[in-house]
Design an enzyme around this catalytic site. Structure first.
Site, PDB file in Angstrom:
ATOM      1  N   LYS A 178       0.843  -1.204   0.000  1.00 35.49           N
ATOM      2  CA  LYS A 178       0.000   0.000   0.000  1.00 35.49           C
ATOM      3  C   LYS A 178       0.877   1.253   0.000  1.00 35.49           C
ATOM      4  O   LYS A 178       2.060   1.197   0.371  1.00 35.49           O
ATOM      5  CB  LYS A 178      -0.897  -0.009   1.241  1.00 35.49           C
ATOM      6  CG  LYS A 178      -0.127   0.062   2.561  1.00 35.49           C
ATOM      7  CD  LYS A 178      -1.037  -0.137   3.767  1.00 35.49           C
ATOM      8  CE  LYS A 178      -0.237  -0.104   5.072  1.00 35.49           C
ATOM      9  NZ  LYS A 178      -1.084  -0.477   6.235  1.00 35.49           N
TER      10      LYS A 178
ATOM     11  N   ARG B 256     -11.046   0.223  14.198  1.00 33.62           N
ATOM     12  CA  ARG B 256     -10.990   0.892  12.891  1.00 33.62           C
ATOM     13  C   ARG B 256     -11.983   0.150  11.985  1.00 33.62           C
ATOM     14  O   ARG B 256     -13.141   0.062  12.315  1.00 33.62           O
ATOM     15  CB  ARG B 256      -9.565   0.896  12.335  1.00 33.62           C
ATOM     16  CG  ARG B 256      -8.585   1.612  13.262  1.00 33.62           C
ATOM     17  CD  ARG B 256      -7.273   1.975  12.595  1.00 33.62           C
ATOM     18  NE  ARG B 256      -6.730   0.929  11.724  1.00 33.62           N
ATOM     19  CZ  ARG B 256      -5.479   0.891  11.299  1.00 33.62           C
ATOM     20  NH1 ARG B 256      -4.610   1.829  11.673  1.00 33.62           N
ATOM     21  NH2 ARG B 256      -5.061  -0.071  10.505  1.00 33.62           N
TER      22      ARG B 256
ATOM     23  N   TYR C 187      15.004  30.354   7.542  1.00 27.82           N
ATOM     24  CA  TYR C 187      13.909  31.176   8.069  1.00 27.82           C
ATOM     25  C   TYR C 187      13.942  31.294   9.585  1.00 27.82           C
ATOM     26  O   TYR C 187      14.112  30.292  10.282  1.00 27.82           O
ATOM     27  CB  TYR C 187      12.564  30.578   7.665  1.00 27.82           C
ATOM     28  CG  TYR C 187      12.275  30.611   6.190  1.00 27.82           C
ATOM     29  CD1 TYR C 187      12.332  31.800   5.462  1.00 27.82           C
ATOM     30  CD2 TYR C 187      11.922  29.441   5.513  1.00 27.82           C
ATOM     31  CE1 TYR C 187      12.050  31.825   4.107  1.00 27.82           C
ATOM     32  CE2 TYR C 187      11.631  29.454   4.155  1.00 27.82           C
ATOM     33  CZ  TYR C 187      11.699  30.648   3.457  1.00 27.82           C
ATOM     34  OH  TYR C 187      11.420  30.669   2.111  1.00 27.82           O
TER      35      TYR C 187
ATOM     36  N   MET D  25      10.612  24.434   2.346  1.00 26.67           N
ATOM     37  CA  MET D  25       9.829  23.585   1.443  1.00 26.67           C
ATOM     38  C   MET D  25      10.721  22.746   0.529  1.00 26.67           C
ATOM     39  O   MET D  25      10.419  21.588   0.255  1.00 26.67           O
ATOM     40  CB  MET D  25       8.879  24.450   0.595  1.00 26.67           C
ATOM     41  CG  MET D  25       7.889  23.614  -0.204  1.00 26.67           C
ATOM     42  SD  MET D  25       6.809  24.585  -1.253  1.00 26.67           S
ATOM     43  CE  MET D  25       5.895  25.544  -0.058  1.00 26.67           C
TER      44      MET D  25
HETATM   45  C1  LIG Z   1      -0.362  -1.600   6.817  1.00 30.29           C
HETATM   46  C2  LIG Z   1      -0.981  -2.847   7.254  1.00 30.29           C
HETATM   47  C3  LIG Z   1      -0.228  -4.000   7.498  1.00 30.29           C
HETATM   48  C4  LIG Z   1       1.284  -4.008   7.520  1.00 30.29           C
HETATM   49  O1  LIG Z   1       1.713  -3.521   8.784  1.00 30.29           O
HETATM   50  P1  LIG Z   1       3.256  -3.455   9.186  1.00 30.29           P
HETATM   51  O2  LIG Z   1       3.228  -2.998  10.595  1.00 30.29           O
HETATM   52  O3  LIG Z   1       3.866  -2.428   8.293  1.00 30.29           O
HETATM   53  O4  LIG Z   1       3.829  -4.793   8.978  1.00 30.29           O
HETATM   54  C5  LIG Z   1      -0.889  -5.177   7.778  1.00 30.29           C
HETATM   55  N1  LIG Z   1      -2.228  -5.218   7.819  1.00 30.29           N
HETATM   56  C6  LIG Z   1      -2.997  -4.130   7.619  1.00 30.29           C
HETATM   57  C7  LIG Z   1      -4.478  -4.240   7.697  1.00 30.29           C
HETATM   58  C8  LIG Z   1      -2.401  -2.910   7.340  1.00 30.29           C
HETATM   59  O5  LIG Z   1      -3.179  -1.826   7.141  1.00 30.29           O
END
Ligand SMILES: *Cc1c(COP(=O)(O)O)cnc(C)c1O
Length: 367
Positions: free
Chosen positions: A36, A130, A260, A308
């Site tokens: 992802k 979640r 800055y 930036m």
């Molecule tokens: C991102 C994610 C993972 C991977 O988690 P890591 O801690 O990076 O190994 C596994 N399962 C779900 C549902 C996730 O959203």
């Protein structure tokens, strides 16, 4: 042709080694490498191909569109996508053979209503609060899913959940709730081929959570999910090295204000090196005057505010010239600072440091 001005070097050999190492830890459980968010900033397609070559049976994504991009690149292994808005394209997912993570009753109905035969994996919320169906509604979800399965409209390929990493007792409680959910699925007549719960942290620290498959993200990128435990401690090699060319060097007198707000002033006459990376590239502004940078094998600190597009490093009287490289983080065994050093300086975690590296940074794959 030289190196890109801003470069995230992606060591695919390290990635493959990490996949093999973690597969060795969790065997005989299968692995789903999670790609992802552009593979945590590392480049989804290259990471996915390498992970599959290294033996990962599955790939995991959040959005269906991320899964479709992998299919367009010719990747054929099973893919699970699990976070869907109301307009998420279930038809396209089913047509592309992407498994749908299902967390709600409307999602289950939509999966059953697609033209093709949906492969679904029902997610149960065992305590992270979640996505996932609430445990008290899970039995009803399984009954409806079993009815759709009997009608030939879908197959429930998996039941799964996600740990909150709130300590071993909390993890074990989630595992117990998960086992109850799996029992409820079986009572409905479902025989899901995959039960999975653990991400990297659980896969390493709670062997009972490995079940049929583990979903591995941060660990395959060579980073540790645990505070105070390094990549090397886990036998992992960081995959991303972030560096940039030094584009300007100047000699300035003592007391010179830098960047800055003049939050940094040179304590003595010194040399300032300019690094063309800023918060637009994912360099945290909160790491101003704190995070380490390695130049010609010596470690300095960001001097003054991260802007930036650029930040400054005071290198004192050291010999630094335009074209030298500033390494922000990488594999500490090469002398580079670590993503954890940057996370500590910025008040965040290593996940956020690598994932936010932006599109102006050229990813260069190496092996
Ligand atoms: C991102 C994610 C993972 C991977 O988690 P890591 O801690 O990076 O190994 C596994 N399962 C779900 C549902 C996730 O959203």
């Amino acid at each position: 042709m030289g190196r890109p001005t801003r470069e995230a070097r992606i060591d695919l050999e390290a990635l493959a080694a990490n996949v093999r190492t973690l597969r060795g830890v969790v065997a005989p459980s299968q692995t789903m490498v999670v790609v992802k968010a552009n593979a945590y900033g590392h480049g989804a397609v290259d990471v996915a191909r390498t992970a599959v070559e290294a033996g990962s049976e599955w790939l995991g994504v959040v959005d269906i569109s991320e899964g479709l991009a992998l299919r367009s690149a010719g990747i054929r292994v099973p893919i699970l996508a699990w976070l869907h808005g109301e307009d998420a394209d279930f038809e396209a997912a089913v047509e592309a053979g992407i498994d749908l993570g299902i967390s709600t009753f409307p999602q289950l109905e939509r999966a059953a209503a697609t033209a093709g035969h949906a492969l679904v994996q029902i997610k149960v919320d065992t305590g992270l609060s979640r996505n996932g169906v609430e445990t008290d509604l899970a039995a009803e979800m399984f009954r409806r899913a079993a009815a759709f399965q009997r009608e030939g409209r879908l197959t429930v390929r998996g039941v799964w959940s996600h740990l909150a990493n709130a300590g071993e007792d909390a993890d074990r409680e989630q595992l117990t709730r998960f086992e109850a959910a799996v029992a409820a699925a079986e009572e409905s007549g479902l025989r899901p081929e995959l039960r999975h719960l653990a991400a990297t942290a659980g896969a390493i620290s709670l062997p009972e959570s490995r079940l049929d498959l583990v979903r591995l993200g941060i660990g395959v990128y060579g980073l540790s999910p645990f505070d105070g435990v390094s990549s090397a401690d886990l036998g992992l090699r960081p995959v991303m090295e972030l560096s940039a060319e030094i584009v300007s060097v100047k000699r300035v007198p003592a007391g010179t204000g830098v960047s800055y707000g003049y939050s940094y002033r040179t304590p003595a006459e010194s040399t300032l090196a300019l690094v063309p990376l800023g918060y637009a590239d994912g360099i945290p502004r909160s790491a101003s005057s704190a995070a380490p940078v390695s130049i010609n094998g010596k470690t300095y600190r960001v001097s003054g505010r991260v802007a930036m597009d650029q930040f400054v490093v005071d290198v004192g009287d050291d010999e630094v010239t335009v074209g030298d490289r500033a390494v922000l983080f990488g594999d500490p065994s090469t002398g580079a600072p670590s993503a954890e050093d940057w996370a500590a300086a910025a008040g965040t975690i290593n996940y956020e440091i690598v994932t936010r590296i932006g599109p102006r940074v050229t990813r260069v794959q190496s092996w």
